[in-house]
Scaffold this motif. Structure first.
Motif, short mmCIF file in Angstrom:
data_model
loop_
_atom_site.label_atom_id
_atom_site.label_comp_id
_atom_site.label_asym_id
_atom_site.label_seq_id
_atom_site.Cartn_x
_atom_site.Cartn_y
_atom_site.Cartn_z
N ASP A 1 67.99 44.56 145.17
CA ASP A 1 69.41 44.81 145.01
C ASP A 1 70.25 43.58 145.34
O ASP A 1 71.47 43.57 145.07
N LEU A 2 69.61 42.55 145.91
CA LEU A 2 70.34 41.32 146.26
C LEU A 2 70.02 40.17 145.30
O LEU A 2 70.46 39.04 145.52
N PHE A 3 69.26 40.48 144.26
CA PHE A 3 68.89 39.43 143.30
C PHE A 3 70.11 38.84 142.60
O PHE A 3 70.04 37.74 142.04
N TYR A 4 71.23 39.58 142.61
CA TYR A 4 72.43 39.05 141.96
C TYR A 4 72.86 37.74 142.61
O TYR A 4 73.45 36.87 141.97
N ALA B 1 74.11 39.13 153.63
CA ALA B 1 74.01 40.37 152.86
C ALA B 1 72.85 41.23 153.37
O ALA B 1 72.96 42.46 153.45
N LYS B 2 71.74 40.59 153.71
CA LYS B 2 70.58 41.31 154.23
C LYS B 2 70.93 41.96 155.57
O LYS B 2 70.57 43.12 155.83
N ARG B 3 71.65 41.20 156.40
CA ARG B 3 72.03 41.75 157.71
C ARG B 3 72.96 42.94 157.55
O ARG B 3 72.83 43.94 158.26
N ARG B 4 73.91 42.84 156.62
CA ARG B 4 74.81 43.97 156.38
C ARG B 4 74.05 45.19 155.89
O ARG B 4 74.32 46.33 156.31
N LYS B 5 73.09 44.97 155.00
CA LYS B 5 72.33 46.09 154.45
C LYS B 5 71.52 46.79 155.54
O LYS B 5 71.50 48.03 155.61
N ARG C 1 70.94 51.43 159.41
CA ARG C 1 70.79 51.93 160.79
C ARG C 1 72.06 52.58 161.31
O ARG C 1 72.09 53.07 162.44
N GLY C 2 73.11 52.54 160.50
CA GLY C 2 74.37 53.13 160.93
C GLY C 2 75.10 52.29 161.96
O GLY C 2 75.94 52.81 162.70
N GLU C 3 74.83 51.01 161.99
CA GLU C 3 75.48 50.12 162.96
C GLU C 3 76.76 49.55 162.38
O GLU C 3 76.95 49.48 161.16
N GLU C 4 77.64 49.12 163.28
CA GLU C 4 78.93 48.56 162.87
C GLU C 4 78.73 47.16 162.29
O GLU C 4 77.98 46.35 162.83
N THR D 1 82.73 40.98 161.80
CA THR D 1 83.28 39.92 160.94
C THR D 1 82.26 38.83 160.69
O THR D 1 82.31 38.15 159.66
N GLU D 2 81.33 38.65 161.63
CA GLU D 2 80.30 37.63 161.44
C GLU D 2 79.36 37.97 160.30
O GLU D 2 78.72 37.09 159.72
N ASP D 3 79.28 39.27 159.99
CA ASP D 3 78.41 39.70 158.90
C ASP D 3 79.08 39.62 157.54
O ASP D 3 78.42 39.72 156.51
N GLU D 4 80.41 39.48 157.54
CA GLU D 4 81.14 39.49 156.29
C GLU D 4 80.95 38.17 155.57
O GLU D 4 80.73 37.12 156.18
N ASP D 5 81.08 38.22 154.23
CA ASP D 5 81.03 37.00 153.44
C ASP D 5 82.25 36.15 153.76
O ASP D 5 83.35 36.65 153.96
N SER D 6 82.02 34.87 153.80
CA SER D 6 83.12 33.94 153.97
C SER D 6 82.90 32.79 153.01
O SER D 6 81.88 32.69 152.36
#
Length: 230
Positions: A37-40, A91-95, A100-103, A106-111
């Motif tokens: 799903d991250l191949f894009y 993206a992997k970390r966000r997925k 796991r239902g974790e929050e 901002t460090e996980d967001e794309d920048s």
């Protein structure tokens, strides 16, 4: 001139094949099954142009590297590779966190991931030298000073390649010498073992021969004694 500055050619119709996407995705660290799903991101990375101030250059040996005319930095791999590695990791970390239902922080967001040195290129230095340098970058022609810097860089790269190659050759020769030494010791050991076995067999044969001689002598003496009685 040691290096030739190239111009990046971008084909707007270029569409990476599935094989190219899979290969680049694996290089970025993606699992072919878990991260489909991250191949894009891999496809996007293959089509990404060079960041500002970066240009491809070719050494006299035909090797391609990338030079940043704003910072003087050079790399062998495409500068966008590091950007898309970081994009995939985020993206992997966000997925995983979402699973796991974790929050998601901002460090996980794309920048707008920047390459090392890009901030310096876009910095607030308004000095005359920096302004003149950036003004020169707007032209297609490269100045002699820039070419001189690339020639120096190419010389350093060549020296480093030669040093690594020489070190590899020396380590390989040392390895061969050690293996030959080990082989010679092993052959000597086999030779000694063979001599020991031969000596042992010789002793056993001699003992067997002596026993056989005694046995024959006893039979002969018995025959002689019988003849005398008759």
């Amino acid at each position: 001139m040691e290096s030739v500055i190239l111009e990046e050619e971008i084909d707007p119709k270029y569409d990476p094949t599935e094989e190219e996407v899979l290969e680049y995705a694996s290089w970025l660290g993606m699992d072919p099954e878990e991260d489909k799903d991250l191949f894009y991101l891999a496809k996007e990375g293959l089509k990404a142009p060079l960041p500002k101030a970066w240009k491809p250059c070719k050494t006299k040996d035909g090797d391609i590297y990338y030079f940043n005319f704003a910072t003087g930095e050079s790399v062998w791999e495409h500068p966008c590779d590091e950007i898309y590695k970081r994009k995939f990791q985020k993206a992997k970390r966000r997925k995983l966190k979402a699973e796991r239902g974790e929050e998601i922080t901002t460090e996980d967001e794309d920048s707008d991931d920047l390459l090392p040195g890009e901030e310096a290129a876009e910095g607030e230095d308004n000095g005359e030298e920096t302004a003149a340098f950036h003004e020169n970058l707007q032209h297609d022609d490269v100045t002699s000073d820039e070419l001189t810097e690339i020639e120096k860089l190419d010389g350093k790269l060549k020296k480093e390649r030669d040093r690594v190659e020489q070190q590899f050759q020396e380590e390989r020769d040392q390895y061969h010498k050690e293996r030959l030494h080990d082989l010679a010791e092993f052959e000597d050991l086999l030779k000694d073992k063979k001599l020991e076995e031969e000596e042992k067999i010789k002793e056993e044969l001699e003992e067997e021969f002596e026993d056989r001689k005694k046995e024959i002598r006893a039979q002969f003496d018995e025959i002689e004694a019988t003849r005398k009685v008759e």
